[in-house]
Write a protein that holds these residues in place. Structure first.
Motif, PDB file in Angstrom:
ATOM      1  N   LEU A 164       1.598 -47.196  -8.406  1.00 55.61           N
ATOM      2  CA  LEU A 164       0.202 -47.478  -8.107  1.00 55.61           C
ATOM      3  C   LEU A 164      -0.023 -47.618  -6.606  1.00 55.61           C
ATOM      4  N   SER A 165      -1.204 -47.241  -6.163  1.00 53.75           N
ATOM      5  CA  SER A 165      -1.588 -47.428  -4.765  1.00 53.75           C
ATOM      6  C   SER A 165      -3.088 -47.678  -4.700  1.00 53.75           C
ATOM      7  N   TRP A 166      -3.515 -48.379  -3.657  1.00 56.90           N
ATOM      8  CA  TRP A 166      -4.925 -48.688  -3.443  1.00 56.90           C
ATOM      9  C   TRP A 166      -5.431 -47.991  -2.185  1.00 56.90           C
ATOM     10  N   ASP A 167      -6.705 -47.580  -2.213  1.00 58.60           N
ATOM     11  CA  ASP A 167      -7.405 -47.073  -1.040  1.00 58.60           C
ATOM     12  C   ASP A 167      -8.701 -47.852  -0.858  1.00 58.60           C
ATOM     13  N   ILE A 168      -9.047 -48.156   0.384  1.00 59.72           N
ATOM     14  CA  ILE A 168     -10.334 -48.769   0.704  1.00 59.72           C
ATOM     15  C   ILE A 168     -11.083 -47.812   1.615  1.00 59.72           C
ATOM     16  N   ASP A 169     -12.243 -47.372   1.153  1.00 57.33           N
ATOM     17  CA  ASP A 169     -13.058 -46.411   1.907  1.00 57.33           C
ATOM     18  C   ASP A 169     -12.246 -45.204   2.354  1.00 57.33           C
ATOM     19  N   GLY A 170     -11.405 -44.702   1.466  1.00 59.18           N
ATOM     20  CA  GLY A 170     -10.658 -43.475   1.724  1.00 59.18           C
ATOM     21  C   GLY A 170      -9.353 -43.655   2.468  1.00 59.18           C
ATOM     22  N   GLU A 171      -9.011 -44.863   2.884  1.00 63.62           N
ATOM     23  CA  GLU A 171      -7.766 -45.103   3.607  1.00 63.62           C
ATOM     24  C   GLU A 171      -6.792 -45.910   2.747  1.00 63.62           C
ATOM     25  N   LYS A 172      -5.556 -45.458   2.703  1.00 67.63           N
ATOM     26  CA  LYS A 172      -4.548 -46.121   1.879  1.00 67.63           C
ATOM     27  C   LYS A 172      -4.252 -47.511   2.425  1.00 67.63           C
ATOM     28  N   VAL A 173      -4.161 -48.479   1.518  1.00 63.13           N
ATOM     29  CA  VAL A 173      -3.868 -49.859   1.895  1.00 63.13           C
ATOM     30  C   VAL A 173      -2.355 -50.015   2.049  1.00 63.13           C
ATOM     31  N   THR A 174      -1.921 -50.346   3.244  1.00 60.86           N
ATOM     32  CA  THR A 174      -0.495 -50.554   3.515  1.00 60.86           C
ATOM     33  C   THR A 174      -0.185 -51.987   3.916  1.00 60.86           C
ATOM     34  N   ASP A 175      -1.232 -52.782   4.187  1.00 65.17           N
ATOM     35  CA  ASP A 175      -1.041 -54.184   4.565  1.00 65.17           C
ATOM     36  C   ASP A 175      -0.560 -54.973   3.352  1.00 65.17           C
ATOM     37  N   GLY A 197      -2.126 -55.813  -7.570  1.00 64.57           N
ATOM     38  CA  GLY A 197      -3.325 -56.539  -7.185  1.00 64.57           C
ATOM     39  C   GLY A 197      -3.778 -56.162  -5.783  1.00 64.57           C
ATOM     40  N   LEU A 198      -5.082 -56.383  -5.517  1.00 64.56           N
ATOM     41  CA  LEU A 198      -5.660 -56.093  -4.205  1.00 64.56           C
ATOM     42  C   LEU A 198      -6.625 -57.205  -3.830  1.00 64.56           C
ATOM     43  N   ARG A 199      -6.462 -57.742  -2.621  1.00 65.45           N
ATOM     44  CA  ARG A 199      -7.399 -58.713  -2.076  1.00 65.45           C
ATOM     45  C   ARG A 199      -8.407 -57.978  -1.190  1.00 65.45           C
ATOM     46  N   VAL A 200      -9.666 -58.006  -1.583  1.00 63.89           N
ATOM     47  CA  VAL A 200     -10.711 -57.321  -0.836  1.00 63.89           C
ATOM     48  C   VAL A 200     -11.512 -58.359  -0.061  1.00 63.89           C
ATOM     49  N   PRO A 201     -11.562 -58.287   1.267  1.00 64.37           N
ATOM     50  CA  PRO A 201     -12.367 -59.241   2.044  1.00 64.37           C
ATOM     51  C   PRO A 201     -13.843 -59.144   1.659  1.00 64.37           C
ATOM     52  N   THR A 202     -14.510 -60.272   1.519  1.00 65.03           N
ATOM     53  CA  THR A 202     -15.924 -60.283   1.179  1.00 65.03           C
ATOM     54  C   THR A 202     -16.764 -60.088   2.441  1.00 65.03           C
ATOM     55  N   GLY A 203     -18.030 -59.764   2.242  1.00 62.83           N
ATOM     56  CA  GLY A 203     -18.933 -59.659   3.375  1.00 62.83           C
ATOM     57  C   GLY A 203     -19.498 -58.270   3.598  1.00 62.83           C
ATOM     58  N   ARG A 204     -18.979 -57.264   2.926  1.00 69.40           N
ATOM     59  CA  ARG A 204     -19.528 -55.927   3.097  1.00 69.40           C
ATOM     60  C   ARG A 204     -19.294 -55.121   1.813  1.00 69.40           C
ATOM     61  N   THR A 205     -20.042 -54.041   1.693  1.00 70.80           N
ATOM     62  CA  THR A 205     -19.870 -53.142   0.559  1.00 70.80           C
ATOM     63  C   THR A 205     -18.804 -52.109   0.899  1.00 70.80           C
ATOM     64  N   MET A 206     -17.932 -51.825  -0.044  1.00 71.67           N
ATOM     65  CA  MET A 206     -16.848 -50.873   0.198  1.00 71.67           C
ATOM     66  C   MET A 206     -16.495 -50.154  -1.096  1.00 71.67           C
ATOM     67  N   GLN A 207     -15.821 -49.046  -0.946  1.00 69.89           N
ATOM     68  CA  GLN A 207     -15.347 -48.287  -2.097  1.00 69.89           C
ATOM     69  C   GLN A 207     -13.834 -48.410  -2.170  1.00 69.89           C
ATOM     70  N   VAL A 208     -13.354 -48.830  -3.311  1.00 75.47           N
ATOM     71  CA  VAL A 208     -11.911 -48.951  -3.504  1.00 75.47           C
ATOM     72  C   VAL A 208     -11.482 -47.976  -4.586  1.00 75.47           C
ATOM     73  N   ARG A 209     -10.252 -47.529  -4.504  1.00 72.06           N
ATOM     74  CA  ARG A 209      -9.717 -46.594  -5.484  1.00 72.06           C
ATOM     75  C   ARG A 209      -8.270 -46.955  -5.778  1.00 72.06           C
ATOM     76  N   CYS A 210      -7.940 -46.981  -7.046  1.00 74.69           N
ATOM     77  CA  CYS A 210      -6.556 -47.183  -7.476  1.00 74.69           C
ATOM     78  C   CYS A 210      -6.052 -45.866  -8.068  1.00 74.69           C
ATOM     79  N   THR A 211      -4.905 -45.414  -7.582  1.00 71.91           N
ATOM     80  CA  THR A 211      -4.324 -44.162  -8.049  1.00 71.91           C
ATOM     81  C   THR A 211      -2.978 -44.425  -8.698  1.00 71.91           C
ATOM     82  N   ALA A 212      -2.758 -43.808  -9.845  1.00 73.67           N
ATOM     83  CA  ALA A 212      -1.481 -43.918 -10.566  1.00 73.67           C
ATOM     84  C   ALA A 212      -0.800 -42.559 -10.548  1.00 73.67           C
ATOM     85  N   ARG A 213       0.487 -42.560 -10.247  1.00 75.09           N
ATOM     86  CA  ARG A 213       1.278 -41.322 -10.237  1.00 75.09           C
ATOM     87  C   ARG A 213       2.496 -41.506 -11.121  1.00 75.09           C
TER      88      ARG A 213
END
Length: 271
Positions: A164-175, A197-213
């Motif tokens: 599994l991997s997460w992306d926020i606004d098209g960028e892969k989350v590596t933090d 799991g993913l911790r998303v900072p509050t305060g703005r609208t964003m698009q997240v994506r979870c991809t399974a391979r």
């Protein structure tokens, strides 16, 4: 001149020896598919005695031209040979199972007087693909603790487990501070599910994506649009989840403790 004839003699001798040209074993197959193994060889000046196939050093098929019929298959767990499609250079397995995974070796032997032999091998893994895409949900317990919106992504049952991997606004989350890894979930028949799991900072609208391979054979993702409401004293969030494998859109209201406390205070003030 002597050196020239020596080299020529060596080349002629090597051209007359039995050798394996190519052994082809598929790297992976999906459970239920057929599997074909190829063993291409050159006899040189020899005659063929036998071609034998092994899975993890256990023989399951042999071809010996002096017998009628020349093919013979042995029953081993997870390996069922289709004799009608198999010969001295090809072996076809019926529908493979997870137990069909292993190291496959082809061994070719020559008749007398040389009794030469040569072998080649390759590994095949049988995979089980998920029947559904990854599922994004909110973690209500975690969302009560901190100023982050906490999301979970869980893959469908598969083998091996999905990566599994997460992306926020098209960028892969590596933090790694934003990611939470969980142990694999075990199901019957050896199938596995992964969760991340993913911790998303509050305060703005964003698009997240979870991809399974799952191996190189399968990749699917689910997307979510995460945004905060206009209630300054609350942490109410709207999560819109859309799976790439589904046409419908699922709306989930994630209510945190602070929002519930706000409602409670409003009710008390009215009374």
């Amino acid at each position: 001149m002597y050196f020239f004839f020596a080299v020529l003699s060596l080349l002629v001798r090597e051209s007359l020896l039995l050798r394996i040209v190519r052994v082809s074993v598929p790297s992976y197959r999906v459970r239920g598919q057929q599997a074909q193994f190829d063993c291409d060889y050159e006899l040189g000046g020899d005659r063929l005695y036998s071609v034998k196939w092994y899975r993890d050093n256990e023989e399951f098929y042999r071809y010996m031209p002096k017998y009628d019929p020349p093919q013979h298959a042995y029953k081993i767990d997870g390996v069922k040979v289709d004799l009608s499609k198999s010969n001295d250079r090809r072996v076809v397995l019926h529908q493979v199972t997870l137990k069909s995974s292993g190291l496959y070796r082809c061994e070719v032997s020559a008749e007398a007087p040389s009794f030469e032999s040569a072998a080649g091998e390759g590994r095949m893994e049988v995979i089980y693909l998920p029947r559904e895409g990854p599922r994004i949900t909110g973690n209500e317990q975690e969302n009560k603790k901190e100023d982050f919106l906490f999301l979970n992504c869980t893959s469908g049952r598969s083998y091996p487990a999905a990566v599994l991997s997460w992306d926020i606004d098209g960028e892969k989350v590596t933090d790694k501070n934003l990611l939470v890894e969980y142990p694999l979930i075990q199901h019957s028949h050896g199938l596995l599910s992964a969760a991340l799991g993913l911790r998303v900072p509050t305060g703005r609208t964003m698009q997240v994506r979870c991809t399974a391979r799952v191996a190189p054979a399968w990749r699917e993702g689910s997307e979510a649009v995460v945004g905060n409401s206009q209630l300054a004293d609350s942490k109410e969030a709207m999560l819109l989840v859309r799976s790439s494998g589904e046409a419908s859109t699922l709306s989930i209201m994630l209510l945190t403790l602070s929002f519930l406390q706000l409602l409670s205070s409003l009710i008390q003030s009215e009374t």
